[in-house]
Design a protein around this motif. Structure first.
Motif, PDB file in Angstrom:
ATOM      1  N   GLY A 131       5.783   6.461   6.744  1.00  0.00           N
ATOM      2  CA  GLY A 131       5.424   4.933   7.049  1.00  0.00           C
ATOM      3  C   GLY A 131       5.003   4.710   8.590  1.00  0.00           C
ATOM      4  N   GLY A 132       5.416   4.692   9.552  1.00  0.00           N
ATOM      5  CA  GLY A 132       5.245   4.146  10.034  1.00  0.00           C
ATOM      6  C   GLY A 132       3.929   4.226  10.702  1.00  0.00           C
ATOM      7  N   TYR A 133       2.928   5.813  10.402  1.00  0.00           N
ATOM      8  CA  TYR A 133       1.474   5.950  11.152  1.00  0.00           C
ATOM      9  C   TYR A 133       0.761   6.370   9.550  1.00  0.00           C
ATOM     10  CZ  TYR A 133       3.217  10.544  10.227  1.00  0.00           C
ATOM     11  OH  TYR A 133       4.045  12.200   9.494  1.00  0.00           O
ATOM     12  N   ALA A 134       0.937   6.260   8.097  1.00  0.00           N
ATOM     13  CA  ALA A 134       0.503   5.921   7.373  1.00  0.00           C
ATOM     14  C   ALA A 134      -0.791   4.951   7.239  1.00  0.00           C
ATOM     15  CB  ALA A 134       1.205   6.042   5.893  1.00  0.00           C
ATOM     16  N   ASP A 135      -1.467   4.948   6.735  1.00  0.00           N
ATOM     17  CA  ASP A 135      -2.639   3.999   6.520  1.00  0.00           C
ATOM     18  C   ASP A 135      -2.812   3.271   5.625  1.00  0.00           C
ATOM     19  OD1 ASP A 135      -5.028   5.511   8.275  1.00  0.00           O
ATOM     20  OD2 ASP A 135      -5.354   6.880   6.604  1.00  0.00           O
ATOM     21  N   VAL A 136      -1.886   3.383   4.569  1.00  0.00           N
ATOM     22  CA  VAL A 136      -0.592   2.618   2.839  1.00  0.00           C
ATOM     23  C   VAL A 136      -0.028   3.221   3.864  1.00  0.00           C
ATOM     24  CG1 VAL A 136      -1.710   1.722   1.284  1.00  0.00           C
ATOM     25  CG2 VAL A 136      -3.164   2.878   2.598  1.00  0.00           C
ATOM     26  N   LEU A 137       1.078   1.945   3.656  1.00  0.00           N
ATOM     27  CA  LEU A 137       2.818   2.076   2.906  1.00  0.00           C
ATOM     28  C   LEU A 137       2.707   1.030   2.126  1.00  0.00           C
ATOM     29  CD1 LEU A 137       5.623   2.812   3.877  1.00  0.00           C
ATOM     30  CD2 LEU A 137       5.763   0.698   5.485  1.00  0.00           C
ATOM     31  N   VAL A 138       3.420   2.272   0.818  1.00  0.00           N
ATOM     32  CA  VAL A 138       4.198   0.795   0.288  1.00  0.00           C
ATOM     33  C   VAL A 138       5.692   1.209  -0.380  1.00  0.00           C
ATOM     34  CG1 VAL A 138       3.988   1.177  -2.949  1.00  0.00           C
ATOM     35  CG2 VAL A 138       1.764   1.619  -1.163  1.00  0.00           C
ATOM     36  N   MET A 139       5.901  -0.140  -0.180  1.00  0.00           N
ATOM     37  CA  MET A 139       7.004   0.077  -0.600  1.00  0.00           C
ATOM     38  C   MET A 139       7.730  -0.191  -1.643  1.00  0.00           C
ATOM     39  SD  MET A 139       8.506  -0.211   2.262  1.00  0.00           S
ATOM     40  CE  MET A 139       9.958  -0.800   2.297  1.00  0.00           C
ATOM     41  N   SER A 140       8.480   1.597  -2.303  1.00  0.00           N
ATOM     42  CA  SER A 140       8.312   1.547  -3.488  1.00  0.00           C
ATOM     43  C   SER A 140       9.895   1.805  -4.480  1.00  0.00           C
ATOM     44  CB  SER A 140       7.739   2.801  -4.079  1.00  0.00           C
ATOM     45  OG  SER A 140       6.295   2.921  -3.754  1.00  0.00           O
ATOM     46  N   ASP A 141      10.001   1.351  -3.378  1.00  0.00           N
ATOM     47  CA  ASP A 141      12.241   0.717  -4.526  1.00  0.00           C
ATOM     48  C   ASP A 141      12.175   0.416  -6.302  1.00  0.00           C
ATOM     49  OD1 ASP A 141      12.970   1.432  -2.205  1.00  0.00           O
ATOM     50  OD2 ASP A 141      14.359  -0.529  -2.161  1.00  0.00           O
ATOM     51  N   HIS A 142      11.053  -0.321  -6.450  1.00  0.00           N
ATOM     52  CA  HIS A 142      10.789  -0.564  -7.802  1.00  0.00           C
ATOM     53  C   HIS A 142       9.362  -0.164  -8.349  1.00  0.00           C
ATOM     54  CE1 HIS A 142      14.131  -2.915  -7.818  1.00  0.00           C
ATOM     55  NE2 HIS A 142      14.061  -3.336  -6.956  1.00  0.00           N
ATOM     56  N   PRO A 143       9.053   1.124  -8.463  1.00  0.00           N
ATOM     57  CA  PRO A 143       7.725   1.690  -8.185  1.00  0.00           C
ATOM     58  C   PRO A 143       6.311   1.167  -9.401  1.00  0.00           C
ATOM     59  CG  PRO A 143       9.249   3.325  -8.870  1.00  0.00           C
ATOM     60  CD  PRO A 143       9.878   2.375  -8.947  1.00  0.00           C
ATOM     61  N   ASP A 144       7.485   0.126 -10.322  1.00  0.00           N
ATOM     62  CA  ASP A 144       5.742  -0.529 -11.004  1.00  0.00           C
ATOM     63  C   ASP A 144       5.605  -2.556 -10.462  1.00  0.00           C
ATOM     64  OD1 ASP A 144       8.556  -1.439 -11.516  1.00  0.00           O
ATOM     65  OD2 ASP A 144       8.474  -2.760 -13.690  1.00  0.00           O
ATOM     66  N   ARG A 145       6.812  -2.878  -9.370  1.00  0.00           N
ATOM     67  CA  ARG A 145       6.481  -3.603  -8.927  1.00  0.00           C
ATOM     68  C   ARG A 145       6.341  -3.006  -6.996  1.00  0.00           C
ATOM     69  NH1 ARG A 145      11.164  -6.504  -8.507  1.00  0.00           N
ATOM     70  NH2 ARG A 145      12.029  -4.959 -10.417  1.00  0.00           N
ATOM     71  N   PRO A 146       5.110  -2.705  -6.708  1.00  0.00           N
ATOM     72  CA  PRO A 146       5.207  -2.294  -5.167  1.00  0.00           C
ATOM     73  C   PRO A 146       5.031  -2.858  -4.537  1.00  0.00           C
ATOM     74  CG  PRO A 146       3.057  -1.325  -6.400  1.00  0.00           C
ATOM     75  CD  PRO A 146       3.835  -2.015  -7.778  1.00  0.00           C
ATOM     76  N   ALA A 147       5.116  -2.875  -3.160  1.00  0.00           N
ATOM     77  CA  ALA A 147       4.911  -3.771  -2.104  1.00  0.00           C
ATOM     78  C   ALA A 147       3.916  -3.215  -1.167  1.00  0.00           C
ATOM     79  CB  ALA A 147       5.730  -4.625  -1.738  1.00  0.00           C
ATOM     80  N   LEU A 148       2.562  -3.889  -1.367  1.00  0.00           N
ATOM     81  CA  LEU A 148       1.403  -3.479   0.597  1.00  0.00           C
ATOM     82  C   LEU A 148       1.029  -3.484   1.768  1.00  0.00           C
ATOM     83  CD1 LEU A 148      -1.144  -0.917  -0.029  1.00  0.00           C
ATOM     84  CD2 LEU A 148      -1.894  -3.138  -0.717  1.00  0.00           C
ATOM     85  N   ARG A 149       1.719  -2.616   2.317  1.00  0.00           N
ATOM     86  CA  ARG A 149       0.700  -2.426   4.275  1.00  0.00           C
ATOM     87  C   ARG A 149      -0.424  -2.242   3.914  1.00  0.00           C
ATOM     88  NH1 ARG A 149       4.154  -0.960   8.661  1.00  0.00           N
ATOM     89  NH2 ARG A 149       2.137   0.923   8.191  1.00  0.00           N
ATOM     90  N   ASP A 150      -1.166  -2.366   4.201  1.00  0.00           N
ATOM     91  CA  ASP A 150      -2.055  -1.685   4.641  1.00  0.00           C
ATOM     92  C   ASP A 150      -3.077  -1.834   6.338  1.00  0.00           C
ATOM     93  OD1 ASP A 150      -5.724  -2.151   3.050  1.00  0.00           O
ATOM     94  OD2 ASP A 150      -4.066  -3.140   3.473  1.00  0.00           O
ATOM     95  N   THR A 151      -3.090  -1.364   7.167  1.00  0.00           N
ATOM     96  CA  THR A 151      -3.778  -0.705   8.179  1.00  0.00           C
ATOM     97  C   THR A 151      -5.757  -0.737   8.085  1.00  0.00           C
ATOM     98  OG1 THR A 151      -4.219   0.931   8.619  1.00  0.00           O
ATOM     99  CG2 THR A 151      -2.317  -0.337   9.604  1.00  0.00           C
TER     100      THR A 151
END
Length: 208
Positions: free
Chosen positions: A188-208
């Motif tokens: 996740g440190g170098y992915a273009d898009v990081l998605v927190m997916s502990d709850h896949p139907d309610r993700p949280a997004l960080r992108d660069t």
């Protein structure tokens, strides 16, 4: 972990990824990386459908259809974490049959599946042509940190506790391997898009 996260639903994530892909000129290779409970393959499949509906040829490929033969993959047993992390995926085949053809000078013809792991024999699929602006979405676990060529990388991060809750019993042993993958490789440190997916139907997004 730098960057802010914003919550969204699964459809919003699909829309965001489809929009990111549409910004890429020409052929594009997208890696959608994450453990099975995070849903990388269904996500990639839905993004590909969205792109095709918008007029761009797209294909989602499941990395688990490109595993090495059982005689190699399971040489040290069915639950060896080192082999699971580094020896299960047939990287040369992925490069040759899936990612290489979508390079700027590639043929544009991608093999959708290579090996049926349930029967441990080859599929008989024919290559699929994706054209001059085709999109290939390769989805599965443990894809990042291998130097696989891609124009966009997505990592679906799921914590160990969530993994242990969601993995089927026969795959429970992989939770420790995925935790090691996160700790040692920091995908996740170098992915273009990081998605927190502990709850896949309610993700949280960080992108660069």
């Amino acid at each position: 972990m730098a960057g802010r996260f914003r919550p969204l639903d699964r459809d919003g994530l699909v829309t965001h990824l489809a929009d990111r892909v549409r910004e890429l000129p020409g052929r594009a290779r997208v890696l959608v990386d994450g453990p099975p409970p995070a849903g990388p393959v269904p996500l990639a499949t839905t993004v590909a459908e969205r792109l095709r509906a918008a007029g761009r040829s797209s294909l989602a490929v499941d990395a688990d259809d490109f595993l090495r033969p059982a005689s190699v993959r399971l040489e040290f047993g069915h639950t060896d974490p080192d082999m699971f992390l580094d020896g299960w995926l047939d990287e040369p085949a992925l490069r040759r049959e899936v990612l290489g053809p979508l390079a700027p000078d590639g043929s544009g013809y991608v093999l959708p599946r290579l090996r049926d792991t349930a029967r441990d024999r080859a599929f008989r699929d024919s290559p699929v042509g994706l054209g001059a602006d085709g999109v290939l979405l390769l989805a599965g676990g443990r894809l990042l940190g291998r130097g696989l060529p891609a124009e966009l990388t997505v990592h679906l991060r799921m914590g160990r506790a969530a993994l242990e809750r969601r993995l089927p019993a026969d795959l429970a042993w992989t939770a420790a391997a995925y935790a090691r993958y996160e700790a040692e490789g920091d995908p996740g440190g170098y992915a273009d898009v990081l998605v927190m997916s502990d709850h896949p139907d309610r993700p949280a997004l960080r992108d660069t």
